[in-house]
Design a protein around this motif. Structure first.
Motif, short mmCIF file in Angstrom:
data_model
loop_
_atom_site.label_atom_id
_atom_site.label_comp_id
_atom_site.label_asym_id
_atom_site.label_seq_id
_atom_site.Cartn_x
_atom_site.Cartn_y
_atom_site.Cartn_z
N LYS A 1 0.83 -1.20 0.00
CA LYS A 1 0.00 0.00 0.00
C LYS A 1 0.87 1.26 0.00
N GLY A 2 0.54 2.16 -0.92
CA GLY A 2 1.27 3.41 -1.03
C GLY A 2 2.60 3.30 -1.76
N PHE A 3 2.94 2.09 -2.25
CA PHE A 3 4.20 1.92 -2.96
C PHE A 3 4.02 1.10 -4.24
N LEU A 4 3.68 -0.15 -4.11
CA LEU A 4 3.62 -1.07 -5.24
C LEU A 4 2.17 -1.48 -5.47
N ARG A 5 1.67 -1.19 -6.67
CA ARG A 5 0.27 -1.52 -6.96
C ARG A 5 0.18 -2.52 -8.10
N SER A 6 -0.88 -3.32 -8.07
CA SER A 6 -1.14 -4.30 -9.11
C SER A 6 -1.80 -3.64 -10.30
N LEU A 7 -1.49 -4.15 -11.47
CA LEU A 7 -2.14 -3.72 -12.70
C LEU A 7 -2.74 -4.95 -13.37
N THR B 1 4.92 4.40 -8.78
CA THR B 1 4.82 5.72 -9.40
C THR B 1 5.48 6.75 -8.50
N PHE B 2 6.26 7.63 -9.12
CA PHE B 2 6.99 8.65 -8.39
C PHE B 2 6.59 10.03 -8.88
N ALA B 3 6.47 10.95 -7.92
CA ALA B 3 6.23 12.36 -8.22
C ALA B 3 7.52 13.14 -7.99
N GLU B 4 7.55 14.35 -8.47
CA GLU B 4 8.74 15.19 -8.32
C GLU B 4 9.10 15.34 -6.84
N ALA C 1 11.42 10.51 -2.77
CA ALA C 1 12.60 9.66 -2.63
C ALA C 1 12.40 8.35 -3.38
N VAL C 2 13.48 7.89 -3.99
CA VAL C 2 13.45 6.63 -4.75
C VAL C 2 14.48 5.69 -4.14
N ASP C 3 14.04 4.51 -3.76
CA ASP C 3 14.94 3.50 -3.21
C ASP C 3 15.34 2.56 -4.37
N TYR C 4 16.42 2.89 -5.03
CA TYR C 4 16.86 2.11 -6.20
C TYR C 4 17.26 0.69 -5.81
N THR C 5 17.75 0.51 -4.59
CA THR C 5 18.10 -0.83 -4.13
C THR C 5 16.85 -1.70 -4.04
N GLU C 6 15.79 -1.15 -3.48
CA GLU C 6 14.53 -1.91 -3.38
C GLU C 6 13.96 -2.21 -4.76
N LEU C 7 14.03 -1.26 -5.67
CA LEU C 7 13.54 -1.49 -7.03
C LEU C 7 14.38 -2.55 -7.75
N SER C 8 15.68 -2.51 -7.54
CA SER C 8 16.57 -3.51 -8.14
C SER C 8 16.25 -4.90 -7.62
N GLU C 9 16.00 -5.01 -6.32
CA GLU C 9 15.64 -6.31 -5.73
C GLU C 9 14.31 -6.80 -6.28
N LEU C 10 13.35 -5.91 -6.45
CA LEU C 10 12.06 -6.26 -7.04
C LEU C 10 12.26 -6.78 -8.47
N LEU C 11 13.04 -6.06 -9.25
CA LEU C 11 13.30 -6.46 -10.62
C LEU C 11 14.03 -7.80 -10.69
N ALA C 12 14.98 -8.00 -9.82
CA ALA C 12 15.70 -9.28 -9.78
C ALA C 12 14.75 -10.43 -9.46
#
Length: 117
Positions: free
Chosen positions: A76-82, A91-94, A97-108
């Motif tokens: 909730k508030g971060f990762l949503r299903s499509l 989704t990020f707004a201007e 903060a972006v946690d690239y480590t968390e996104l990388s782990e998700l992608l992996a």
């Protein structure tokens, strides 16, 4: 890296272009050998011919979507299903903060099945 994707990113407002470039680099760092293409007007990333991720820019936001995410729970508030939940997006707004480590782990996690083919 694909020149059409470079042009797409360069054509975005500065904060969105900067975020897209960092997401792009994170994808390439996480998935060595990933194929990058501009499809449907957005940067798509394929691994062994299968969709792995998409970066999308819209008014006031940048979205990062992964495929093969059925087993990844929503946050909730971060990762949503499509759709049917096979795709998940952040989704990020201007200024957000972006946690690239968390996104990388998700992608992996979502691309593990693609790497075994």
């Amino acid at each position: 890296m694909d020149d059409k994707v470079t042009d797409y990113i360069a054509g975005q407002p500065s904060w969105q272009a900067g975020l897209c470039e960092k997401l792009r680099q994170m994808i390439h760092d996480t998935l060595p050998g990933v194929e990058e293409r501009l499809l449907y007007g957005k940067p798509h990333y394929l691994l062994n011919g299968d969709y792995a991720a998409v970066i999308s820019v819209a008014r006031g936001k940048v979205s990062f979507m992964v495929f093969n995410a059925t087993d990844i729970p929503e946050v909730k508030g971060f990762l949503r299903s499509l759709g049917n939940g096979e795709r998940k997006a952040v989704t990020f707004a201007e200024g957000q903060a972006v946690d690239y480590t968390e996104l990388s782990e998700l992608l992996a996690r979502t691309t593990t099945p693609l790497r075994s083919t």
